[in-house]
Design a protein around this motif. Structure first.
Motif, PDB file in Angstrom:
ATOM      1  N   VAL A   1     -29.406  10.361  11.643  1.00  0.00           N
ATOM      2  CA  VAL A   1     -28.758   9.658  12.749  1.00  0.00           C
ATOM      3  C   VAL A   1     -28.131  10.652  13.711  1.00  0.00           C
ATOM      4  CG1 VAL A   1     -26.914   8.048  13.344  1.00  0.00           C
ATOM      5  CG2 VAL A   1     -28.359   7.615  11.358  1.00  0.00           C
ATOM      6  N   ALA A   2     -27.528  11.705  13.159  1.00  0.00           N
ATOM      7  CA  ALA A   2     -26.933  12.738  14.021  1.00  0.00           C
ATOM      8  C   ALA A   2     -27.986  13.368  14.904  1.00  0.00           C
ATOM      9  CB  ALA A   2     -26.250  13.803  13.159  1.00  0.00           C
TER      10      ALA A   2
ATOM     11  N   ALA B   1     -26.126   0.367   2.318  1.00  0.00           N
ATOM     12  CA  ALA B   1     -27.261   0.970   1.613  1.00  0.00           C
ATOM     13  C   ALA B   1     -27.842   2.139   2.353  1.00  0.00           C
ATOM     14  CB  ALA B   1     -28.348  -0.092   1.386  1.00  0.00           C
ATOM     15  N   ALA B   2     -27.419   2.352   3.602  1.00  0.00           N
ATOM     16  CA  ALA B   2     -27.961   3.481   4.384  1.00  0.00           C
ATOM     17  C   ALA B   2     -27.700   4.793   3.678  1.00  0.00           C
ATOM     18  CB  ALA B   2     -27.347   3.491   5.786  1.00  0.00           C
TER      19      ALA B   2
ATOM     20  N   GLU C   1     -25.786   2.728  13.389  1.00  0.00           N
ATOM     21  CA  GLU C   1     -25.913   3.221  12.021  1.00  0.00           C
ATOM     22  C   GLU C   1     -24.678   4.018  11.616  1.00  0.00           C
ATOM     23  OE1 GLU C   1     -28.116   2.751   9.757  1.00  0.00           O
ATOM     24  OE2 GLU C   1     -29.659   1.648  10.857  1.00  0.00           O
ATOM     25  N   VAL C   2     -24.252   4.916  12.489  1.00  0.00           N
ATOM     26  CA  VAL C   2     -23.069   5.725  12.184  1.00  0.00           C
ATOM     27  C   VAL C   2     -21.824   4.853  12.090  1.00  0.00           C
ATOM     28  CG1 VAL C   2     -21.625   7.617  13.002  1.00  0.00           C
ATOM     29  CG2 VAL C   2     -24.099   7.730  13.282  1.00  0.00           C
ATOM     30  N   ALA C   3     -21.708   3.892  13.019  1.00  0.00           N
ATOM     31  CA  ALA C   3     -20.546   3.012  12.999  1.00  0.00           C
ATOM     32  C   ALA C   3     -20.517   2.159  11.732  1.00  0.00           C
ATOM     33  CB  ALA C   3     -20.559   2.124  14.245  1.00  0.00           C
TER      34      ALA C   3
ATOM     35  N   GLN D   1     -16.768   4.374  19.539  1.00  0.00           N
ATOM     36  CA  GLN D   1     -17.809   4.785  20.484  1.00  0.00           C
ATOM     37  C   GLN D   1     -18.846   3.679  20.676  1.00  0.00           C
ATOM     38  OE1 GLN D   1     -20.066   8.199  19.303  1.00  0.00           O
ATOM     39  NE2 GLN D   1     -20.601   8.733  21.399  1.00  0.00           N
ATOM     40  N   LEU D   2     -19.215   3.014  19.582  1.00  0.00           N
ATOM     41  CA  LEU D   2     -20.175   1.919  19.686  1.00  0.00           C
ATOM     42  C   LEU D   2     -19.604   0.771  20.511  1.00  0.00           C
ATOM     43  CD1 LEU D   2     -22.810   0.466  18.875  1.00  0.00           C
ATOM     44  CD2 LEU D   2     -21.623  -0.303  16.797  1.00  0.00           C
TER      45      LEU D   2
END
Length: 304
Positions: A132-133, A123-124, A81-83, A17-18
């Motif tokens: 993030v969601a 580290a997230a 962030e999700v990716a 998606q990114l």
């Protein structure tokens, strides 16, 4: 518009998606890879890997692409962030996002900087996934179709339940405090109203104003007992009465004012202007302080 190569089939949907979003921004900008490299500080070969799904772009590169393509950096960074999390889970350290480099910089330096970027992305943590969601839901669904995050793990579910419990507890606490304050205000208001109504004796009190059915009238059965006058409505000798109050004590005073030859008006138990005027005349006649308020000394003059 550029004709892009198909992305690798094993590419995680979150990374896909990114990449699709970056490709569209690149097409929208109309820049070539070399022009994009000149504007962002990342080499053309790096952008070729980023846009081909073979390497995860660093956060700074994503932000630069958002500025160039006129997109919202917050949404694009949330996708990144999700990716990044998905990339770290899927590659298990075998691949890493690259850091910034000069245009056309050697791949060796890019790989070194990419290792550092991977540590930052890893580290997230899983706890950041929920935040993030939320950012993705606020921004809306991507043009590529609905996007589903991976099912939350046990730690994420526990954190979400704890957050909901804390919010519910805070709401309950606020409601409890508000109810207590409202109750205290009502009790205080009731006490102040009760204190404003003087008591004639332990068994009698001044009643409120006349009922809706009409003004109440009292009988005056005046008689002298033990050298004092009584009218049959109250035997008080120290109740403090003033204009605006009502009750049998007021009616007693009105009867005794009539007996003294004064005109308090109708004997209705309401301390009105006529009653106050009669009280002032009695006080003046008895040599008392003329204030229109019946106290101990005025009661003494009424009952003598």
């Amino acid at each position: 518009m550029s004709r892009w190569k198909a992305l690798p089939g094993e590419l995680d949907p979150r990374v896909r998606q990114l990449v699709v979003r970056l490709r569209r921004l690149k097409d929208h900008s109309g820049l070539s890879l070399r022009q994009l490299a000149a504007k962002t500080g990342y080499s053309a070969s790096s952008w070729e890997r980023y846009l081909g799904g073979r390497s995860l772009p660093p956060r700074e590169a994503v932000e630069a692409m958002a500025r160039i393509g006129g997109d919202d950096p917050t949404r694009l960074l949330a996708l990144h962030e999700v990716a990044a999390e998905a990339w770290g889970e899927g590659r298990a350290g075998t691949s890493a996002p690259e850091g910034p480099d000069a245009p056309e910089a050697p791949d060796a330096s890019e790989a070194s900087e990419a290792t550092e970027a991977t540590g930052t992305a890893g580290a997230a943590g899983a706890a950041h996934t929920v935040e993030v969601a939320g950012a993705l839901q606020t921004a809306g669904a991507d043009d590529t179709g609905p996007y589903n995050l991976a099912a939350p793990n046990e730690e994420t579910r526990h954190g979400r339940s704890l957050r909901v419990a804390l919010v519910a507890g805070a709401v309950a606490l606020v409601l409890a405090v508000s109810s207590a304050v409202l109750l205290a205000v009502r009790l205080t208001d009731g006490d102040s109203r009760a204190s404003a109504t003087p008591l004639g004796s332990a068994t009698s009190s001044v009643s409120p104003s006349p009922s809706a059915s009409g003004p109440r009238t009292y009988a005056c059965e005046v008689e002298r007992i033990d050298g004092r006058w009584y009218a049959g409505n109250s035997r008080t000798r120290d109740a403090v009465l003033a204009e605006g109050l009502a009750g049998p004590e007021v009616a007693e005073a009105q009867c005794l004012l009539r007996r003294a030859g004064l005109a308090p008006g109708v004997v209705d138990g309401i301390f009105g202007p006529h009653t106050k005027s009669a009280v002032e005349q009695l006080q003046k006649r008895a040599g008392l302080v003329v204030d229109g308020i019946i106290g101990r000394h005025t009661w003494g003059a009424l009952r003598r």
